[in-house]
Design a protein around this motif. Structure first.
Motif, PDB file in Angstrom:
ATOM      1  N   MET A   1       0.821  -1.172   0.000  1.00 28.08           N
ATOM      2  CA  MET A   1       0.000   0.000   0.000  1.00 28.08           C
ATOM      3  C   MET A   1       0.868   1.239   0.000  1.00 28.08           C
ATOM      4  SD  MET A   1      -2.956   0.384   2.504  1.00 28.08           S
ATOM      5  CE  MET A   1      -4.050  -0.045   3.035  1.00 28.08           C
ATOM      6  N   PRO A   2       0.827   1.965  -1.050  1.00 25.05           N
ATOM      7  CA  PRO A   2       1.726   3.100  -1.118  1.00 25.05           C
ATOM      8  C   PRO A   2       1.349   4.232  -0.174  1.00 25.05           C
ATOM      9  CG  PRO A   2       0.468   2.906  -3.137  1.00 25.05           C
ATOM     10  CD  PRO A   2       0.094   1.765  -2.270  1.00 25.05           C
ATOM     11  N   PHE A   3       0.013   4.503   0.002  1.00 23.84           N
ATOM     12  CA  PHE A   3      -0.403   5.588   0.901  1.00 23.84           C
ATOM     13  C   PHE A   3      -1.059   5.002   2.124  1.00 23.84           C
ATOM     14  CE2 PHE A   3      -0.677   7.609  -3.325  1.00 23.84           C
ATOM     15  CZ  PHE A   3       0.225   8.638  -3.135  1.00 23.84           C
ATOM     16  N   SER A   4      -0.796   5.590   3.237  1.00 28.09           N
ATOM     17  CA  SER A   4      -1.448   5.100   4.455  1.00 28.09           C
ATOM     18  C   SER A   4      -2.805   5.781   4.598  1.00 28.09           C
ATOM     19  CB  SER A   4      -0.558   5.378   5.664  1.00 28.09           C
ATOM     20  OG  SER A   4      -0.507   6.767   5.881  1.00 28.09           O
ATOM     21  N   ARG A   5      -3.642   5.211   5.409  1.00 28.02           N
ATOM     22  CA  ARG A   5      -4.973   5.771   5.634  1.00 28.02           C
ATOM     23  C   ARG A   5      -4.906   7.163   6.196  1.00 28.02           C
ATOM     24  NH1 ARG A   5      -8.422   1.042   8.485  1.00 28.02           N
ATOM     25  NH2 ARG A   5      -8.285  -0.387   6.756  1.00 28.02           N
TER      26      ARG A   5
ATOM     27  N   VAL B   1      -2.728   9.524   5.665  1.00 25.16           N
ATOM     28  CA  VAL B   1      -2.377  10.502   4.639  1.00 25.16           C
ATOM     29  C   VAL B   1      -3.597  10.788   3.759  1.00 25.16           C
ATOM     30  CG1 VAL B   1      -0.924  10.882   2.604  1.00 25.16           C
ATOM     31  CG2 VAL B   1       0.050   9.842   4.645  1.00 25.16           C
ATOM     32  N   VAL B   2      -4.364   9.751   3.406  1.00 25.00           N
ATOM     33  CA  VAL B   2      -5.549   9.937   2.557  1.00 25.00           C
ATOM     34  C   VAL B   2      -6.589  10.774   3.292  1.00 25.00           C
ATOM     35  CG1 VAL B   2      -7.456   8.719   1.439  1.00 25.00           C
ATOM     36  CG2 VAL B   2      -5.139   7.865   1.230  1.00 25.00           C
ATOM     37  N   LEU B   3      -6.857  10.506   4.551  1.00 27.54           N
ATOM     38  CA  LEU B   3      -7.823  11.268   5.343  1.00 27.54           C
ATOM     39  C   LEU B   3      -7.375  12.714   5.506  1.00 27.54           C
ATOM     40  CD1 LEU B   3      -8.939   8.754   8.097  1.00 27.54           C
ATOM     41  CD2 LEU B   3     -10.313   9.723   6.285  1.00 27.54           C
ATOM     42  N   ALA B   4      -6.143  12.967   5.683  1.00 27.08           N
ATOM     43  CA  ALA B   4      -5.640  14.329   5.823  1.00 27.08           C
ATOM     44  C   ALA B   4      -5.815  15.080   4.513  1.00 27.08           C
ATOM     45  CB  ALA B   4      -4.175  14.308   6.239  1.00 27.08           C
ATOM     46  N   PHE B   5      -5.525  14.393   3.401  1.00 26.26           N
ATOM     47  CA  PHE B   5      -5.671  15.041   2.097  1.00 26.26           C
ATOM     48  C   PHE B   5      -7.139  15.393   1.813  1.00 26.26           C
ATOM     49  CE2 PHE B   5      -6.318  14.730  -2.509  1.00 26.26           C
ATOM     50  CZ  PHE B   5      -5.501  15.782  -2.917  1.00 26.26           C
ATOM     51  N   VAL B   6      -8.064  14.510   2.094  1.00 27.08           N
ATOM     52  CA  VAL B   6      -9.494  14.749   1.883  1.00 27.08           C
ATOM     53  C   VAL B   6      -9.975  15.881   2.791  1.00 27.08           C
ATOM     54  CG1 VAL B   6     -11.787  13.731   2.158  1.00 27.08           C
ATOM     55  CG2 VAL B   6      -9.976  12.440   1.047  1.00 27.08           C
TER      56      VAL B   6
END
Length: 181
Positions: A1-5, A7-12
């Motif tokens: 998995m290249p991105f962790s959860r 990082v995705v939540l922070a970006f959204v």
């Protein structure tokens, strides 16, 4: 998995905050572009009124507030009124004259109109100089006889050709001739 959860939540979350903050700024820019920026352009303002009065209703504004006008007396609309000193009252004639009688007001007072000469209503009348008089033909012609008035004088109508009355006639060019089948 290249991105962790995380990082995705922070970006959204960050993109959501940026979009919410940018909407009021964009709507103000759109409003400024649409509105004319000249110094004398009117700014529309709407005032909410407590009551809306139709245009057909009479209004008054005794202290600056527009309100419907109400007469002090309840007078039906079909009754004639007058306001000699600013108060509306029913108009009453000085003399009681039935409505079907003709009236005149030579000096401002309504009086019954009377002809100078008593002429029955079924008689033809004329008023050459403003005085009503019976109309009399220059020549006494029975009413069942056809008449004409080529120059304003009533005379009996005479056919150019003597044709019996029981014969059918036509007048293609204004001249009466027997009708031939």
């Amino acid at each position: 998995m290249p991105f962790s959860r995380l990082v995705v939540l922070a970006f959204v979350g960050l993109s959501l905050i940026v979009n919410v903050a940018a909407v009021p700024v964009l709507s103000q820019i759109d409003h400024a572009i649409q509105r004319d920026l000249s110094p004398f352009s009117p700014i529309l303002a709407y005032i909410k009124r407590d009551q809306i009065i139709p245009e057909e209703v009479a209004v008054q504004a005794p202290n600056g507030v527009v309100v419907p006008y109400k007469r002090q007396l309840e007078i039906p609309e079909e009754v004639a009124v007058q306001a000699p000193n600013g108060v509306v009252v029913p108009y009453k004639r000085q003399v009681e004259i039935p409505e079907e009688v003709a009236v005149q007001a030579p000096n401002g007072v309504v009086v019954p109109y009377k002809r100078q000469v008593e002429i029955p209503e079924e008689v033809a009348v004329q008023a050459p100089n403003g005085v009503v008089v019976p109309y009399k033909r220059q020549v006494e012609i029975p009413e069942e006889v056809a008449v004409q008035a080529p120059n304003g004088v009533v005379v009996p109508y005479k056919r150019q050709v003597e044709i019996p009355e029981e014969v059918a006639v036509q007048a293609p060019n204004g001249v009466v001739v027997p009708y031939k089948r």
